[in-house]
Design a protein around this motif. Structure first.
Motif: not given
Length: 507
Positions: A280-287, A299-307, A328-339
């Protein structure tokens, strides 16, 4: 400051049933109720607008409702299907509105849109667009946005406005005149408060907490604090199992931008490995960033083509790190390929054999994530004689259709969004204007070419059966060239208003 949208689906159960049934659904004008059991009694649990207008109410016995409304359509309620439908709507909102979306049973969604409203033209336009999309699907909805989930929930259900934006810091003022039921309290507690004379939330705010907690327990105080923003109420976003997701949990909270950027790169590397395994390639990511104060940033970023290029995805995400407030600080980071979309590895062709195709998708992605994907587009030809209908907007990297404009008459590179009226003097019916006044400036015409007659598209609207436009290319004393037209043929009144308009400007 967090901003939360509450979406209230006023008649979700009946709307869902009509949408699911399709052509087999009850006629739109037929009164419809859904029924369930309360003890041994069959009672109305949901109804459409037609049944409500005829006097049926929720909680009414089915036998009484049928006696009151002959021809009433009665169908058994399906709460499980209603809940599953809400989850599907939450997935739709997850992909199109915000990364933080959850179902809010039994009749709504909750969406954390902190920092995402600018992608939709602002909060007011975002709410209007959401409600319109639901209405187009046959679902009646209200939407409100406020600083807290509790305040937005109360506004959407008790202020009876289709869309409502509660300004930052105004949630307390909005809540005061509303009834206690707006705090999402159970029916028994609401009835008890009514018996004691509490008519509004303001009455509860002015009352000491200890006597209320002693009689009703801690729920009233907790709901009040959540609605006022004194206690955090994070939205637990829906996450279907098929989504590609990686996460990092920190033993000690992080907050420095460099540290966030470094771990962003590590998460992207892990995500790309998972995407590669699945082809697969990502078309949209959520961090998503879970802070220690039980709130969330994203943070949300989108791509014109799968990357699936880790460096490229990392750059897009790092460009937006400065929008994150770690608190006061970040304890968890989650990266999700929404599309995601299928992506095959392409073999690189040596430049000694043939020149490589120019790839501008990286530039398009950078610009789209900075200014908004809705602001980055290109035009394609559309087969139409009417100039304003002969172009259409498409995404910047949409495939070529091969369509072209037909005809020998040139068209101006700049076409006004709407033709603007001008004052002119011209000999009728076929002569160009001698002069024209546009935007307060009078211009004398030195040269002109035309007319080019364009007729209305009668097959689309009967009103265009006899209408025509006569277009002229004109040049003024300063050498500027314009595209003017007269609405009508200059002879017959039914062909147009005979007024002149400026429609375009030549380079």
């Amino acid at each position: 400051m967090p901003r939360v949208v509450s979406l209230c689906l006023l008649r979700w159960s009946t709307d869902r049933l009509r949408r699911k049934s399709g052509d087999a659904s009850p006629p739109p004008e037929a009164p419809l109720v859904l029924v369930g059991r309360t003890g041994r009694r069959r009672t109305v649990t949901a109804l459409d607008a037609n049944a409500q207008a005829l006097g049926v109410a929720i909680g009414m016995a089915v036998a009484k409702a049928q006696a009151l409304v002959p021809g009433l359509i009665v169908i058994d309620a399906d709460p499980a299907a209603d809940l599953a439908g809400l989850d599907k709507l939450a997935l739709w909102a997850l992909q199109r509105i915000s990364p933080v979306v959850a179902a809010d049973p039994p009749d709504g969604l909750v969406i954390d849109t902190t920092g995402a409203d600018h992608l939709h033209g602002g909060e007011t336009m975002m709410l209007d667009a959401i409600v319109r999309k639901f209405a187009a699907s046959g679902v009646e909805a209200r939407a409100a946005i406020a600083d807290t989930w509790g305040a937005a929930h109360a506004a959407a259900r008790f202020l009876r406005r289709q869309t409502l934006v509660i300004p930052t810091g105004q949630g307390t003022v909005m809540l005061r005149p509303l009834p206690p039921a707006a705090l999402r309290l159970d029916g028994q507690t609401v009835a008890g408060l009514r018996t004691l004379g509490f008519e509004t939330i303001g009455d509860l705010m002015d009352q000491p907490r200890a006597p209320l907690a002693l009689r009703f327990g801690p729920e009233i105080g907790r709901r009040l604090d959540q609605a006022l923003g004194l206690v955090a109420e994070p939205v637990d976003p829906i996450r279907p199992p098929e989504l590609v997701e990686v996460r990092r949990i920190f033993g000690e909270p992080i907050g420095a931008a460099d540290t966030i950027a470094r771990y962003t790169g590590k998460l992207v590397d892990a995500l790309c490995l998972e995407l590669e395994q699945r082809g697969l390639g990502a078309r949209r990511l959520d961090l998503l960033f879970h802070r220690v104060d039980n709130s969330m940033q994203f943070i949300r970023v989108g791509m014109a083509q799968p990357v699936r290029d880790a460096k490229r995805l990392t750059r897009l995400l790092r460009d937006k790190i400065d929008t994150i407030d770690p608190g006061f600080g970040i304890e968890i980071m989650v990266l999700v390929a929404i599309e995601t979309e299928p992506l095959r590895d392409r073999q690189t062709i040596s430049s000694l054999v043939e020149p490589a195709d120019l790839d501008v998708s990286n530039l398009v992605d950078v610009l789209a994530n900075r200014v908004g994907s809705n602001r980055l587009y290109r035009f394609i030809p559309v087969q139409s004689d009417v100039p304003e209908r002969s172009v259409a907007r498409v995404p910047a990297l949409s495939p070529e259709t091969g369509a072209t404009w037909e005809g020998d008459w040139p068209r101006p590179p700049r076409l006004l969004a709407r033709p603007e009226p001008v004052e002119t003097m011209a000999l009728l019916p076929d002569h160009p204007p001698i002069w024209f006044t546009w935007r307060g400036i009078r211009r004398r015409v030195r040269r002109a070419d035309g007319p080019e007659r364009i007729r209305g598209e009668w097959w689309k609207r009967d009103a265009e059966m006899t209408t025509v436009r006569d277009y002229f290319r004109v040049e003024d004393d300063a050498g500027e060239r314009y595209w003017l037209f007269r609405s009508g043929d200059g002879e017959h009144e039914d062909s147009g208003s005979q007024k002149w308009f400026l429609h375009g400007i030549f380079a």
